[in-house]
Design a protein around this motif. Structure first.
Motif, short mmCIF file in Angstrom:
data_model
loop_
_atom_site.label_atom_id
_atom_site.label_comp_id
_atom_site.label_asym_id
_atom_site.label_seq_id
_atom_site.Cartn_x
_atom_site.Cartn_y
_atom_site.Cartn_z
N ASN A 192 7.90 6.54 -0.51
CA ASN A 192 7.34 6.31 0.83
C ASN A 192 6.03 5.54 0.77
O ASN A 192 5.78 4.66 1.59
CB ASN A 192 7.13 7.62 1.57
CG ASN A 192 8.39 8.11 2.21
OD1 ASN A 192 9.38 7.40 2.27
ND2 ASN A 192 8.37 9.33 2.69
N LEU A 193 5.19 5.86 -0.18
CA LEU A 193 3.92 5.17 -0.32
C LEU A 193 4.13 3.71 -0.69
O LEU A 193 3.41 2.83 -0.22
CB LEU A 193 3.05 5.88 -1.37
CG LEU A 193 1.59 5.51 -1.43
CD1 LEU A 193 0.92 5.62 -0.07
CD2 LEU A 193 0.87 6.40 -2.43
N ALA A 194 5.13 3.43 -1.49
CA ALA A 194 5.42 2.06 -1.91
C ALA A 194 5.94 1.20 -0.75
O ALA A 194 5.90 -0.02 -0.83
CB ALA A 194 6.44 2.06 -3.04
N GLN A 195 6.41 1.82 0.32
CA GLN A 195 6.92 1.08 1.48
C GLN A 195 5.80 0.46 2.30
O GLN A 195 6.05 -0.44 3.11
CB GLN A 195 7.76 2.00 2.37
CG GLN A 195 8.95 2.62 1.69
CD GLN A 195 9.92 1.60 1.13
OE1 GLN A 195 10.21 0.60 1.77
NE2 GLN A 195 10.38 1.83 -0.07
N GLU A 196 4.58 0.94 2.11
CA GLU A 196 3.44 0.41 2.85
C GLU A 196 3.17 -1.02 2.41
O GLU A 196 3.21 -1.33 1.22
CB GLU A 196 2.19 1.27 2.62
CG GLU A 196 2.33 2.70 3.09
CD GLU A 196 2.51 2.81 4.58
OE1 GLU A 196 1.87 2.05 5.33
OE2 GLU A 196 3.29 3.68 5.00
N ASP A 197 2.88 -1.88 3.36
CA ASP A 197 2.63 -3.28 3.06
C ASP A 197 1.14 -3.56 3.16
O ASP A 197 0.66 -4.19 4.09
CB ASP A 197 3.41 -4.16 4.04
CG ASP A 197 3.40 -5.61 3.62
OD1 ASP A 197 3.25 -5.89 2.42
OD2 ASP A 197 3.54 -6.47 4.51
N GLU A 198 0.41 -3.03 2.20
CA GLU A 198 -1.02 -3.23 2.19
C GLU A 198 -1.53 -3.25 0.76
O GLU A 198 -0.81 -2.89 -0.17
CB GLU A 198 -1.72 -2.13 2.99
CG GLU A 198 -1.51 -0.73 2.44
CD GLU A 198 -2.18 0.34 3.29
OE1 GLU A 198 -3.41 0.34 3.36
OE2 GLU A 198 -1.45 1.14 3.88
N GLU A 199 -2.73 -3.67 0.60
CA GLU A 199 -3.35 -3.69 -0.72
C GLU A 199 -4.34 -2.53 -0.79
O GLU A 199 -5.16 -2.34 0.10
CB GLU A 199 -4.09 -5.01 -0.93
CG GLU A 199 -4.65 -5.16 -2.31
CD GLU A 199 -5.24 -6.54 -2.52
OE1 GLU A 199 -6.33 -6.60 -3.10
OE2 GLU A 199 -4.60 -7.53 -2.12
N LEU A 200 -4.24 -1.76 -1.87
CA LEU A 200 -5.10 -0.58 -2.06
C LEU A 200 -5.83 -0.67 -3.39
O LEU A 200 -5.33 -1.26 -4.33
CB LEU A 200 -4.25 0.70 -2.07
CG LEU A 200 -3.38 1.01 -0.86
CD1 LEU A 200 -2.48 2.19 -1.17
CD2 LEU A 200 -4.25 1.29 0.35
N THR A 201 -6.96 -0.02 -3.43
CA THR A 201 -7.60 0.18 -4.73
C THR A 201 -6.88 1.35 -5.39
O THR A 201 -6.16 2.12 -4.72
CB THR A 201 -9.10 0.53 -4.58
OG1 THR A 201 -9.21 1.81 -3.93
CG2 THR A 201 -9.85 -0.54 -3.81
N ILE A 202 -7.09 1.52 -6.68
CA ILE A 202 -6.44 2.64 -7.36
C ILE A 202 -6.93 3.98 -6.80
O ILE A 202 -6.15 4.91 -6.65
CB ILE A 202 -6.64 2.56 -8.90
CG1 ILE A 202 -5.78 3.60 -9.62
CG2 ILE A 202 -8.10 2.72 -9.27
CD1 ILE A 202 -4.30 3.39 -9.48
N ALA A 203 -8.19 4.05 -6.43
CA ALA A 203 -8.73 5.29 -5.85
C ALA A 203 -8.06 5.61 -4.52
O ALA A 203 -7.72 6.76 -4.24
CB ALA A 203 -10.24 5.18 -5.68
N GLU A 204 -7.85 4.58 -3.69
CA GLU A 204 -7.17 4.79 -2.41
C GLU A 204 -5.73 5.22 -2.61
O GLU A 204 -5.24 6.11 -1.92
CB GLU A 204 -7.21 3.50 -1.58
CG GLU A 204 -8.59 3.13 -1.09
CD GLU A 204 -8.64 1.72 -0.51
OE1 GLU A 204 -9.46 1.50 0.40
OE2 GLU A 204 -7.88 0.84 -0.96
N TYR A 205 -5.05 4.57 -3.57
CA TYR A 205 -3.65 4.93 -3.85
C TYR A 205 -3.56 6.39 -4.30
O TYR A 205 -2.71 7.14 -3.80
CB TYR A 205 -3.06 4.01 -4.92
CG TYR A 205 -1.66 4.43 -5.32
CD1 TYR A 205 -0.57 4.04 -4.55
CD2 TYR A 205 -1.44 5.23 -6.44
CE1 TYR A 205 0.71 4.44 -4.89
CE2 TYR A 205 -0.16 5.62 -6.78
CZ TYR A 205 0.91 5.22 -6.01
OH TYR A 205 2.18 5.63 -6.34
N ILE A 206 -4.43 6.79 -5.21
CA ILE A 206 -4.40 8.17 -5.71
C ILE A 206 -4.67 9.15 -4.59
O ILE A 206 -4.00 10.18 -4.48
CB ILE A 206 -5.40 8.34 -6.87
CG1 ILE A 206 -4.90 7.56 -8.09
CG2 ILE A 206 -5.62 9.81 -7.21
CD1 ILE A 206 -5.92 7.44 -9.21
#
Length: 84
Positions: free
Chosen positions: A53-67
Motif C-alpha cells: 500500500n505504501l508503494a502505491q503512493e506517487d510521491e518522493e519521500l526521505t528514508i525517515a518519512e518512509y520509515i
C-alpha cells in the motif's frame, strides 16, 4: 481460512502458508484472485500488505518519512486486528 483485510485484500491461511491475495477484475468485470506473496505468519503478511500500500503512493519521500509512514501503517493494522 480467509482473513479479510478490506474489500480488496485478504489473507488465505492453510497449514503451511499465509497467502496475501488481492481481488481484481478482468476487463469484462469478472473477479479473480491474485496471490501477492506467501508468508510464514499473519504478521508477515500484514507487513507485506502495508509495504504494498505504501508503494502505491506517487510521491518522493526521505528514508525517515518512509520509515515513519511504514511504522504508522503497520501499527494501525495491528491495532485494527486487536480491536476485531
Amino acid at each position: 481460512m480467509k482473513i479479510r483485510i478490506n474489500e480488496t485484500y485478504y489473507i488465505d491461511v492453510d497449514e503451511r502458508n499465509h497467502t496475501l491475495k488481492e481481488v481484481r477484475q478482468t476487463k469484462e468485470g469478472k473477479p479473480y484472485e491474485k496471490a501477492i506473496g506467501y508468508y510464514s505468519s499473519v504478521y508477515r503478511a500484514l507487513e507485506a500488505y502495508n509495504r504494498n500500500n505504501l508503494a502505491q503512493e506517487d510521491e518522493e519521500l526521505t528514508i525517515a518519512e518512509y520509515i515513519r509512514l511504514y511504522k504508522e501503517g503497520l501499527d494501525e493494522l495491528v491495532e485494527a486486528c486487536k480491536g476485531a
